[in-house]
Design an enzyme around this catalytic site. Structure first.
Site, PDB file in Angstrom:
ATOM      1  N   ASN A 194      36.866  51.331  23.480  1.00  0.00           N
ATOM      2  CA  ASN A 194      37.183  52.755  23.596  1.00  0.00           C
ATOM      3  C   ASN A 194      38.616  52.858  24.118  1.00  0.00           C
ATOM      4  O   ASN A 194      38.870  52.574  25.281  1.00  0.00           O
ATOM      5  CB  ASN A 194      36.201  53.415  24.582  1.00  0.00           C
ATOM      6  CG  ASN A 194      36.579  54.855  24.887  1.00  0.00           C
ATOM      7  OD1 ASN A 194      37.370  55.470  24.170  1.00  0.00           O
ATOM      8  ND2 ASN A 194      36.010  55.408  25.960  1.00  0.00           N
ATOM      9  N   TRP A 195      39.504  53.257  23.233  1.00  0.00           N
ATOM     10  CA  TRP A 195      40.932  53.278  23.606  1.00  0.00           C
ATOM     11  C   TRP A 195      41.286  54.518  24.436  1.00  0.00           C
ATOM     12  O   TRP A 195      42.395  54.628  24.929  1.00  0.00           O
ATOM     13  CB  TRP A 195      41.804  53.227  22.358  1.00  0.00           C
ATOM     14  CG  TRP A 195      41.741  51.934  21.600  1.00  0.00           C
ATOM     15  CD1 TRP A 195      40.899  50.870  21.845  1.00  0.00           C
ATOM     16  CD2 TRP A 195      42.554  51.544  20.483  1.00  0.00           C
ATOM     17  NE1 TRP A 195      41.149  49.857  20.943  1.00  0.00           N
ATOM     18  CE2 TRP A 195      42.155  50.245  20.097  1.00  0.00           C
ATOM     19  CE3 TRP A 195      43.570  52.177  19.764  1.00  0.00           C
ATOM     20  CZ2 TRP A 195      42.747  49.569  19.025  1.00  0.00           C
ATOM     21  CZ3 TRP A 195      44.160  51.505  18.695  1.00  0.00           C
ATOM     22  CH2 TRP A 195      43.751  50.215  18.338  1.00  0.00           C
ATOM     23  N   LYS A 196      40.370  55.456  24.519  1.00  0.00           N
ATOM     24  CA  LYS A 196      40.618  56.718  25.257  1.00  0.00           C
ATOM     25  C   LYS A 196      41.916  57.363  24.734  1.00  0.00           C
ATOM     26  O   LYS A 196      42.204  57.251  23.546  1.00  0.00           O
ATOM     27  CB  LYS A 196      40.660  56.459  26.755  1.00  0.00           C
ATOM     28  CG  LYS A 196      39.495  55.589  27.234  1.00  0.00           C
ATOM     29  CD  LYS A 196      39.324  55.598  28.719  1.00  0.00           C
ATOM     30  CE  LYS A 196      38.291  54.555  29.105  1.00  0.00           C
ATOM     31  NZ  LYS A 196      37.741  54.746  30.408  1.00  0.00           N
ATOM     32  N   HIS A 207      30.350  60.417  26.405  1.00  0.00           N
ATOM     33  CA  HIS A 207      31.088  59.551  27.345  1.00  0.00           C
ATOM     34  C   HIS A 207      31.235  60.298  28.669  1.00  0.00           C
ATOM     35  O   HIS A 207      31.427  61.503  28.699  1.00  0.00           O
ATOM     36  CB  HIS A 207      32.461  59.187  26.769  1.00  0.00           C
ATOM     37  CG  HIS A 207      33.125  58.116  27.561  1.00  0.00           C
ATOM     38  ND1 HIS A 207      33.792  58.387  28.740  1.00  0.00           N
ATOM     39  CD2 HIS A 207      33.205  56.775  27.384  1.00  0.00           C
ATOM     40  CE1 HIS A 207      34.251  57.244  29.239  1.00  0.00           C
ATOM     41  NE2 HIS A 207      33.915  56.257  28.436  1.00  0.00           N
ATOM     42  N   GLU A 248      33.557  60.609  30.701  1.00  0.00           N
ATOM     43  CA  GLU A 248      34.787  61.403  30.881  1.00  0.00           C
ATOM     44  C   GLU A 248      34.671  62.744  30.164  1.00  0.00           C
ATOM     45  O   GLU A 248      35.219  63.753  30.615  1.00  0.00           O
ATOM     46  CB  GLU A 248      36.007  60.594  30.401  1.00  0.00           C
ATOM     47  CG  GLU A 248      36.317  59.460  31.365  1.00  0.00           C
ATOM     48  CD  GLU A 248      36.997  58.255  30.751  1.00  0.00           C
ATOM     49  OE1 GLU A 248      37.486  58.341  29.608  1.00  0.00           O
ATOM     50  OE2 GLU A 248      37.021  57.198  31.421  1.00  0.00           O
ATOM     51  N   GLU A 293      26.537  53.092  30.816  1.00  0.00           N
ATOM     52  CA  GLU A 293      27.827  52.990  31.497  1.00  0.00           C
ATOM     53  C   GLU A 293      27.724  53.645  32.873  1.00  0.00           C
ATOM     54  O   GLU A 293      27.890  54.875  32.990  1.00  0.00           O
ATOM     55  CB  GLU A 293      28.900  53.714  30.694  1.00  0.00           C
ATOM     56  CG  GLU A 293      29.118  53.166  29.311  1.00  0.00           C
ATOM     57  CD  GLU A 293      30.523  53.463  28.825  1.00  0.00           C
ATOM     58  OE1 GLU A 293      31.294  52.530  28.643  1.00  0.00           O
ATOM     59  OE2 GLU A 293      30.856  54.650  28.679  1.00  0.00           O
ATOM     60  N   GLY A 306      36.466  52.113  34.620  1.00  0.00           N
ATOM     61  CA  GLY A 306      37.886  52.130  34.985  1.00  0.00           C
ATOM     62  C   GLY A 306      38.151  51.836  36.452  1.00  0.00           C
ATOM     63  O   GLY A 306      39.253  52.076  36.942  1.00  0.00           O
ATOM     64  N   SER A 328      34.044  48.461  33.255  1.00  0.00           N
ATOM     65  CA  SER A 328      34.887  47.345  33.711  1.00  0.00           C
ATOM     66  C   SER A 328      34.428  45.996  33.181  1.00  0.00           C
ATOM     67  O   SER A 328      34.556  44.983  33.874  1.00  0.00           O
ATOM     68  CB  SER A 328      34.988  47.347  35.246  1.00  0.00           C
ATOM     69  OG  SER A 328      35.611  48.542  35.691  1.00  0.00           O
ATOM     70  N   GLY A 379      36.695  49.705  27.861  1.00  0.00           N
ATOM     71  CA  GLY A 379      37.869  50.576  27.943  1.00  0.00           C
ATOM     72  C   GLY A 379      39.134  49.758  28.149  1.00  0.00           C
ATOM     73  O   GLY A 379      39.738  49.253  27.204  1.00  0.00           O
ATOM     74  N   GLY A 380      39.512  49.583  29.400  1.00  0.00           N
ATOM     75  CA  GLY A 380      40.783  48.938  29.740  1.00  0.00           C
ATOM     76  C   GLY A 380      41.014  47.607  29.036  1.00  0.00           C
ATOM     77  O   GLY A 380      42.094  47.370  28.470  1.00  0.00           O
TER      78      GLY A 380
END
Ligand code: PEP
Length: 261
Positions: free
Chosen positions: A10-12, A104, A106, A176, A182, A223, A244-245
Site C-alpha cells: 500500500n503506497w498510500k 483502511h 487511515e 491491521e 506506520g 509495520s 506500507g512503509g
C-alpha cells in the site's frame, strides 16, 4: 488447505507516476523471478496499490512481471454521479485494475469511513468484477480495553454483510492493528496468529460452507518489514501481508516476497 500467499504493498499518498515506474523497475530488478515462469509457479501473488494518478503508469510497467497485479486504495460505492473527487469501480476495472482496498484504518480515521460505507464500497467493487482487500483492526485504546475480538467481529460482520459465499472467492481480509500501522510496532507472531485464527473462526460461523473459512486469504498488516516478515508469514492462518512503509523500498519488498515463497 493451500491458499496462495499474497504480498500487497500500500503506497498510500506516495509516488508520482514517474517515481512509481522507477520503483516497479527496482522491484523487478531485486526480484528477478519476476520475468520468468518460476514467478508464477513459486512466488506469492504480488500486488502494488499506488495512488490513483499513478495507476496507469504502474500498470504498464508491472506487465513485465507475470505475478504482479495492481490495485487501488479506495473506491466509491455509486456507479456514477455527483460525487466530486471520487472514483467508481467501473473506472478502475476499465483500466485493468484487479484489486481495491476498502476500510483502511487511515480512511476510517481521517475520512469518516464507517463499517457501513466499507460494506457499500466492497459490494460495488465486487459487482464491477474487482477483488477486494477489506482492512480491519483494533486501535491501541481498544486493545488496552481488551475488546480486540469484539471490534474485529463487528468490522468483519459489517464489512461482509450481504456478501455471498461465491463472492467471498474475491475477498481478502487484512488484519491491521491500528497501533502497529506506520509505528514500527508489530504484533508478535503469536498475537497476530491469534487474531487471524479468530477471524477465520468467525468466517466459519458466518458461512455455512466451510470452504469460505478454508479458502479466504487473511493478511497481516502493521509495520511488516524485511526482518519480521518470515516469522509472521510462517503462522498457520497468515496468508500474506499488507505492507506500507517497507513496500516503498524495493529491496525490503523483494525480501518480504521471498519470505512468502
Ligand atoms: C498499511 O498502510 O496498511 C501498513 C500496514 O503500513 P505500515 O506497513 O507502514 O505499517
Amino acid at each position: 488447505m493451500s491458499r496462495r500467499k499474497l504480498i500487497a504493498g500500500n503506497w498510500k499518498m506516495n509516488k508520482t507516476a514517474a517515481e512509481g515506474v522507477a520503483l516497479i523497475k527496482e522491484i523487478k530488478a531485486q526480484f528477478t523471478e519476476c520475468g520468468s515462469s518460476k514467478c508464477c509457479a513459486n512466488a506469492p501473488e504480488i500486488l502494488v496499490c499506488p495512488p490513483f494518478t499513478t495507476l496507469a503508469a504502474v500498470l504498464a510497467e508491472a506487465q513485465g512481471c507475470s505475478c504482479m497485479k495492481v490495485g487501488a486504495q479506495n473506491v466509491h460505492w455509486a456507479e456514477k454521479g455527483a460525487f466530486t473527487g471520487e472514483i467508481s469501480a467501473a473506472m478502475l476495472k476499465e483500466m485493468g485494475i484487479e484489486y481495491v482496498l476498502t476500510g483502511h484504518s487511515e480512511r476510517r480515521q481521517y475520512f469518516g469511513e464507517t463499517d457501513e460505507s466499507v460494506n457499500q464500497r466492497t459490494k460495488a467493487a465486487l459487482s464491477a468484477g474487482l477483488s477486494v482487500i477489506i482492512c480491519v483492526g483494533e486501535t491501541e485504546t481498544e486493545r488496552n480495553k481488551q475488546v480486540t475480538n469484539a471490534v474485529l467481529e463487528r468490522q468483519v460482520r459489517w464489512g461482509l454483510s450481504d456478501i455471498t459465499a461465491e463472492q467471498m472467492k474475491n475477498i481478502v481480509i487484512a488484519y491491521e492493528p491500528v497501533w502497529a500501522i506506520g509505528t514500527g510496532k508489530t504484533a508478535s507472531d503469536a498475537d497476530a496468529q491469534a487474531a487471524h485464527a479468530f477471524i477465520r473462526n468467525l468466517l466459519k460461523q458466518m458461512f455455512s460452507c466451510p470452504c469460505v473459512a478454508d479458502n479466504t486469504r487473511l493478511l497481516y498488516g502493521g509495520s511488516m518489514n524485511a526482518a519480521n516478515a518470515a516469522g509472521l508469514l510462517a503462522q498457520a492462518d497468515i496468508d500474506g501481508g499488507l505492507i506500507g512503509g517497507a513496500a516503498l523500498k524495493a529491496a525490503d519488498f523483494a525480501t518480504i516476497i521471498r519470505a512468502a515463497m
